[in-house]
Design an enzyme around this catalytic site. Structure first.
Site, PDB file in Angstrom:
ATOM      1  N   ASP A 138      71.548  29.971  63.741  1.00  0.00           N
ATOM      2  CA  ASP A 138      71.315  30.473  64.580  1.00  0.00           C
ATOM      3  C   ASP A 138      72.688  30.527  65.598  1.00  0.00           C
ATOM      4  O   ASP A 138      72.935  31.041  66.722  1.00  0.00           O
ATOM      5  CB  ASP A 138      70.612  29.954  65.584  1.00  0.00           C
ATOM      6  CG  ASP A 138      69.426  30.645  65.010  1.00  0.00           C
ATOM      7  OD1 ASP A 138      68.918  31.478  64.395  1.00  0.00           O
ATOM      8  OD2 ASP A 138      67.983  30.154  65.297  1.00  0.00           O
ATOM      9  N   GLY A 182      68.031  34.901  64.658  1.00  0.00           N
ATOM     10  CA  GLY A 182      67.940  34.482  66.397  1.00  0.00           C
ATOM     11  C   GLY A 182      67.607  35.058  66.878  1.00  0.00           C
ATOM     12  O   GLY A 182      67.338  36.009  67.649  1.00  0.00           O
TER      13      GLY A 182
END
Length: 391
Positions: A138, A182
């Site tokens: 991420d 994400g």
């Protein structure tokens, strides 16, 4: 010099290069005579609490090198919910097994565990040096320029988007919606922009969790693009929220920090079908976004080895309660330097995409982001050819 064992613990979701950091840490630790054994916690913090260790220093080099091309975690990882008593128990386990150095490899949650173990060892009077190794697809760890794991995830989403966009361009009859990892930070989603070559391919729209999703504007943009191009490629984050701040797809399940969302890509594709009457498909790579060795970035791999080795060096030099970070060295050629960050600065703090990386209309990224991201994905993506006119 007092001898002891060095323990490596993996935490959170694995990546395409977490094992490369493991390789870097093991090979560096083996150079130091004060390290009797390099241990791996089999199964993350849960494995540590169960005293389930493997001796990594006994693994022959030819097998150890396989870590560089092995996805996920070779020693296993975890997302255990830990309480203060667990950290106190870990400190005593370190004392029992003569563990004098502990390396935590993980993201925000793992750095929180790293910091808490550091404090628990100090409180218990256990002589242990605790150092963090950054890891996250991420890319949401604070202070460091980026974290190992992201470059390969970025290369994957850019490569997959590039391939899908070729398919859509060749048969422009539908809208393709690709869902990227994400939930709260859009770094991976944004990296899909690297699929563009300037010939009309790549994503037409990019939706990040840093901006509220407007369904009406989305449908208007998709409709306009479809009338112009025929085929449309959209990349959307799995964690999109609406104007009300709520997820656009209601979470299926939630416990603690873990939230399991419904399929954002399927939801958006269904909107296009139902409200615009246009054919649409959803694509959700999911775990392959973080597990693909085929899309492993060599830059990401090398930097993962670097931070693993630097973490071992720092711990053995007496550093404590820190995480290894990366920063870009000045100059026109991409190069990184390592530095140490107090772990309290990265514990459970999520770094999101800055405004200068997001387009004014909120459904694309800027050239500044592309320039920042491009070196991280390693060698250029495959080039393709088309004889269709550019739109």
């Amino acid at each position: 010099m007092k001898q002891g064992n060095l323990l490596i613990v993996h935490g959170g979701a694995p990546t395409a290069v977490i094992n490369s950091s493991l390789y870097g840490a093991v090979t560096e630790a083996k150079k130091h005579p004060e390290v009797e054994k390099v241990l791996g916690a089999v199964g993350g913090t849960g494995g540590m609490l169960k005293e389930n260790f493997c001796d990594l220093s006994a693994v022959p080099e030819e097998r150890l090198k396989l870590l560089l091309q092995t996805p996920a975690s070779a020693i296993g990882t975890s997302r255990d919910a830990l309480e203060p008593e667990h950290y106190a128990a870990m400190a005593e386990i370190c004392r029992k097994h003569n563990i004098r150095w502990v390396l935590f490899n993980g993201g925000n949650g793992s750095m929180d565990a790293c910091g808490k173990l550091f404090k628990a060892c100090v409180a218990a009077g256990v002589d242990v040096r605790v150092v963090g190794i950054p890891k996250t697809v991420d890319n949401d760890i604070a202070v460091t320029d980026h974290a190992p794991g992201f470059g390969s995830a970025a290369r994957f989403i850019a490569g997959v988007t590039s391939e899908i966009s070729q398919d859509v361009r060749s048969l422009p009859i539908h809208v393709s919606v690709i869902e990227a990892m994400g939930r709260n930070a859009g770094w991976v989603t944004a990296a899909s922009a690297l699929a563009r070559t300037g010939s009309g391919d790549g994503p037409d729209l990019i939706y990040l969790p840093e901006r509220p999703f407007n369904e009406e504007e989305f449908l208007e943009k998709v409709g306009d693009l479809y009338r112009k191009k025929g085929g449309v490629v959209v990349v959307a984050s799995e964690g999109l929220t609406g104007l009300d701040g709520k997820p656009i797809v209601e979470p299926i399940f939630q416990v603690g920090r873990a939230t399991y969302y419904g399929d954002v890509s399927a939801h958006l594709a269904n909107l296009v079908i139902k409200k615009l009457g246009i054919k649409a498909r959803s694509e959700k790579p999911g775990i392959s976004n973080r597990a693909s060795i085929a899309f492993q970035s060599e830059t990401d791999r090398d930097e993962a080895v670097l931070v693993g080795g630097e973490a071992a060096r720092a711990a053995l030099a007496g550093e404590n309660g820190v995480m290894v970070g990366l920063r870009r060295a000045p100059g026109p050629v991409y190069r990184v330097e390592t530095f140490l960050i107090p772990v309290e600065q990265v514990m459970l703090y999520e770094r999101k995409m800055p405004d200068e990386f997001i387009s004014a209309d909120g459904c694309d990224v800027t050239d500044a982001f592309v320039e920042w991201c491009r070196p991280l994905i390693g060698s250029p993506l495959r080039q393709f050819i088309t004889f269709k006119p550019t739109l």
